[in-house]
Design a protein around this motif. Structure first.
Motif: not given
Length: 171
Positions: A31-32, A34-39, A41-42
């Motif tokens: 989860d961390r 994936l969250s870091e990946k999303t961040h 990516k943004r």
């Protein structure tokens, strides 16, 4: 634990608890990540967008500078064409044609300028010639003799004199 020995329920429960803990820990890590990946990516998308905006602004500035340079050159050449005898509008148009490479239209404008200058100079020469000549009079050429038209007008006017005797008969 021995391999020959069967595990007890407590051992299996303990092993299950450990596996659930590992699973929860791994899920938390996932989860961390994936969250870091999303961040990230943004952040990357924002940076790309900012870079595109910066490139567009730079391109707009370059275009504006090029346009200003063109206008400066147009004004510089237009002044030269005005000195040659063109009006301001035609001079700017001719300079712009020259700088943009439309040589056919440029040559047409220059030919027009040459024709105008020739006509003006010819008119100027005719006026100078006429101003240097003494004034010429119509008639018999004798300045002391009254022109025929003036003599005729005076004669006609004298014939129209009122006969006062004829007026008295009507009274």
């Amino acid at each position: 634990m021995d391999k020959n020995k069967k595990p007890t329920i407590q051992e299996l429960e303990q092993e299950l608890v450990q596996e659930k803990a590992k699973n929860a820990h791994l899920k938390n890590l996932l989860d961390r990540a994936l969250s870091e990946k999303t961040h990230l990516k943004r952040v990357f998308a924002d940076r790309e967008e900012d870079e595109k905006k910066r490139e567009q602004k730079d391109e707009a500035r370059r275009k504006e500078v090029d346009d200003l340079r063109l206008e400066l050159d147009v004004q510089k050449y237009a002044k030269k064409f005005i000195v040659m005898g063109m009006n301001e509008h035609q001079a700017e148009e001719t300079a712009r044609l020259m700088l943009t490479g439309d040589m056919e239209s440029f040559h047409e404008n220059v030919k027009s300028l040459i024709a105008d200058v020739e006509k003006r100079e010819k008119d100027k020469a005719i006026q100078k010639f006429l101003s240097d000549r003494p004034e010429t009079y119509g008639g018999n050429g004798d300045m002391e003799v009254e022109p025929a038209a003036v003599r005729f007008a005076k004669q006609y006017a004298s014939n129209q004199a009122l006969d006062t005797g004829s007026l008295q008969r009507f009274e």
